[in-house]
Design a protein around this motif. Sequence first.
Motif, short mmCIF file in Angstrom:
data_model
loop_
_atom_site.label_atom_id
_atom_site.label_comp_id
_atom_site.label_asym_id
_atom_site.label_seq_id
_atom_site.Cartn_x
_atom_site.Cartn_y
_atom_site.Cartn_z
N UNK A 88 -16.95 -33.20 29.39
CA UNK A 88 -15.96 -32.86 28.98
C UNK A 88 -17.52 -32.29 27.52
N UNK A 89 -18.59 -32.62 27.98
CA UNK A 89 -19.25 -31.55 27.31
C UNK A 89 -19.52 -29.57 26.68
N UNK A 90 -19.48 -30.02 28.33
CA UNK A 90 -19.54 -28.63 28.90
C UNK A 90 -18.33 -27.61 28.14
N UNK A 91 -17.08 -27.80 28.18
CA UNK A 91 -15.49 -27.72 27.01
C UNK A 91 -15.64 -27.78 26.23
N UNK A 92 -16.22 -28.73 25.45
CA UNK A 92 -16.37 -28.74 24.27
C UNK A 92 -17.35 -28.01 23.41
N UNK A 93 -18.42 -28.07 24.55
CA UNK A 93 -19.23 -26.39 23.32
C UNK A 93 -19.37 -24.86 24.06
N UNK A 94 -18.66 -25.10 25.45
CA UNK A 94 -18.85 -24.09 26.12
C UNK A 94 -17.28 -22.86 25.70
N UNK A 95 -17.05 -21.18 25.52
CA UNK A 95 -15.68 -20.75 25.89
C UNK A 95 -15.79 -20.58 27.58
N UNK A 96 -16.59 -20.76 28.26
CA UNK A 96 -16.57 -19.89 29.41
C UNK A 96 -16.30 -21.18 30.48
N UNK A 97 -16.48 -22.63 30.20
CA UNK A 97 -16.41 -23.98 31.01
C UNK A 97 -14.65 -23.70 31.05
N UNK A 98 -14.33 -23.38 28.98
CA UNK A 98 -12.83 -24.16 29.47
C UNK A 98 -12.09 -22.53 29.59
N UNK A 99 -11.78 -21.59 29.93
CA UNK A 99 -11.44 -20.39 30.56
C UNK A 99 -11.40 -20.37 32.24
N UNK A 100 -12.54 -21.19 32.98
CA UNK A 100 -12.54 -21.57 34.05
C UNK A 100 -11.69 -22.24 34.17
N UNK A 101 -11.56 -23.20 33.90
CA UNK A 101 -10.54 -24.41 33.88
C UNK A 101 -8.90 -23.90 33.80
N UNK A 102 -8.56 -23.13 32.68
CA UNK A 102 -7.18 -22.63 32.44
C UNK A 102 -7.14 -21.41 33.22
N UNK A 103 -8.17 -20.60 34.14
CA UNK A 103 -8.05 -19.60 35.08
C UNK A 103 -7.49 -20.96 36.63
N UNK A 104 -8.87 -21.58 36.46
CA UNK A 104 -8.06 -22.46 38.31
C UNK A 104 -6.94 -22.82 38.35
N UNK A 105 -7.25 -23.59 37.07
CA UNK A 105 -5.84 -25.19 36.96
C UNK A 105 -4.61 -24.59 36.39
#
Length: 133
Positions: A88-105
């Motif tokens: 959750x902290x990584x998704x709030x702060x980083x764009x890379x984690x959000x982008x990886x999640x959008x690509x994977x899921x």
Amino acid sequence: MRVALPSSGFDGWRAGVAHVHPLLPKLKTPSMRLLILVLILLLAGLQFRLWVGEGSLAEVHGLKSEIAAQEEELIRLRARNQELQAEVMDLREGVEALEERARRDLGMIKPGEIFIQVIERKAQQTTPPEVKR
């Protein structure tokens, strides 16, 4: 003059029995028998509760093993909660984690990228096919 001879221990035993012997007639009274019966029943009741009844040793052992299993589950869930909190902290702060999640899921791609999905074949059987006769 008296001479002391070594004793075999039997004389001491006789002396001990002589002290108990006066008590034996008292056990023959009905009140004493009733008291002994009550004490035996009380002892049997306490033993029953210790081994079989509510709060018995078997029940206590079962509850202790249940507590140990619950503590292991609690440790596992706390570790999982820490992982989720870090995500959750990584998704709030980083764009890379959000982008990886959008690509994977969600299967999202950036403009100009080509999406290629690779489907693996199932492993073929290693046993030879059956022969009909």
